[in-house]
Design an enzyme around this catalytic site. Structure first.
Site, PDB file in Angstrom:
ATOM      1  N   LEU A 168       0.874  -1.173   0.000  1.00  0.00           N
ATOM      2  CA  LEU A 168       0.000   0.000   0.000  1.00  0.00           C
ATOM      3  C   LEU A 168       0.910   1.221   0.000  1.00  0.00           C
ATOM      4  O   LEU A 168       1.918   1.239   0.714  1.00  0.00           O
ATOM      5  CB  LEU A 168      -0.868   0.036   1.263  1.00  0.00           C
ATOM      6  N   ASP A 169       0.581   2.242  -0.769  1.00  0.00           N
ATOM      7  CA  ASP A 169       1.379   3.464  -0.783  1.00  0.00           C
ATOM      8  C   ASP A 169       1.474   4.028   0.638  1.00  0.00           C
ATOM      9  O   ASP A 169       0.538   3.879   1.434  1.00  0.00           O
ATOM     10  CB  ASP A 169       0.738   4.515  -1.699  1.00  0.00           C
ATOM     11  N   PRO A 170       2.583   4.687   0.974  1.00  0.00           N
ATOM     12  CA  PRO A 170       2.795   5.174   2.350  1.00  0.00           C
ATOM     13  C   PRO A 170       1.642   6.015   2.899  1.00  0.00           C
ATOM     14  O   PRO A 170       1.268   5.875   4.067  1.00  0.00           O
ATOM     15  CB  PRO A 170       4.074   6.003   2.227  1.00  0.00           C
TER      16      PRO A 170
END
EC number: 5.4.99.25
Length: 307
Positions: free
Chosen positions: A42-44
């Site tokens: 998942l993107d940060p």
């Protein structure tokens, strides 16, 4: 769980500001085990469901990355960014002073439901010529990206409003999609259908396969469970993660042979490969597959039985 190694699927409610790798590193320290792995990044800045495999469950992590995913997202129409989300620089600005009707938005969503082609964003981990796109992007190089097919199973407006006012209308939507879908790019495509630049202004992953946001624990809750000695409550069984696989049940004699990695006669009751093998107690002890060189036989792909 004193004296017992942690094992199973820990459904983490991933916080903003951490990479999936950061989350795994933190859990390794908290649970005092090296056998921890996530099931798809998942993107940060994105929050939500991140199933984490612990102990024996790390053996099945590769099969969990293929799950359909669900998200609650938000699109802003009128501005495009370098990253296709709210964290990039604005590269196109075309206000929508008259706003947008909910009907127009719904029509755009319907037109993007089903099998669609997506061009991955420059800020993504997709590789072109052996190099990740975000590495090109950081160097200021734009490369041609091959379009990829993805499936949008559901795409619905999450608002009762009949009109979204300008100059930069924002609306929430729900999407359930196949592996590899970029919701950022979907927001951009929604804008294109409406005739304007756009970007994704917010995103939460609400499910990953059978794991729902209501199943998830925050780091604070995990820390509290460790302090209270209630870590058993954190883990869901391996069987939940592979419940969608075809399955057979074996007797004790066959179980002993499977634990030793035996090649066996192919089970007639399964249609797909790999498939799960359960013992009489309902525990998955192995994943087997059709033998590639011996017709009518099956061989182990993963032995999951406790050593």
């Amino acid at each position: 769980m004193a004296g017992i190694k942690p094992e199973g699927i820990l459904p983490l409610l991933k916080p903003a500001g951490m990479t999936s790798h950061d989350c795994v590193a933190k859990l390794r320290k908290m649970l005092k085990t090296k056998k921890v792995g996530h099931t798809g990044t998942l993107d940060p800045e994105v929050t939500g469901v991140l199933p984490v495999c612990v102990g024996r469950a790390t053996k099945i992590a590769q099969y969990m990355s293929d799950y359909p995913k669900s998200y609650q997202a938000e699109a802003m129409i009128g501005k495009a960014t370098t990253t296709e989300d709210a964290h990039g620089d604005v590269v196109e600005d075309q206000p929508v002073p008259e706003g947008l009707s909910a009907e127009a938005v719904k029509d755009a969503l319907v037109s993007l439901t089903g099998r669609i082609m997506q061009v991955p964003p420059m800020f993504s981990a997709v590789k072109v010529n052996g190099k990740k796109l975000y590495q090109y992007a950081r160097e200021g190089i734009e490369v041609e990206r091959p379009a990829r097919e993805t499936t949008i199973y559901e795409l619905n407006l999450l608002s009762e409003e009949t009109y979204f006012f300008g100059p930069y209308p924002v609306f929430p939507f729900f999407v359930r999609c196949s592996k590899g879908t970029y919701v950022r790019t979907l927001a951009v495509d929604i804008g294109k259908k409406l005739g304007y630049p756009a970007h994704m202004s917010h995103l939460v992953r609400t499910s990953s396969g059978p794991f729902e946001i209501g199943d998830c624990f925050t780091f604070e809750q995990i820390e509290q469970a460790i302090q209270d000695g209630n870590t058993d409550d954190l883990f869901l069984p391996i069987e939940k993660a592979i419940a969608h696989f075809d399955a057979i049940t074996c007797d004790e004699e066959m179980e002993a042979r499977i634990k030793n990695g035996a090649v066996l006669s192919m089970a007639s009751e399964v249609q797909s490969s790999p498939f799960a093998v359960y013992n009489k107690n309902g525990k998955c002890i192995a994943l087997y597959k059709q033998h590639p060189e011996k017709p009518g036989m099956m061989k182990p792909e993963k032995i999951l039985a406790v050593e």
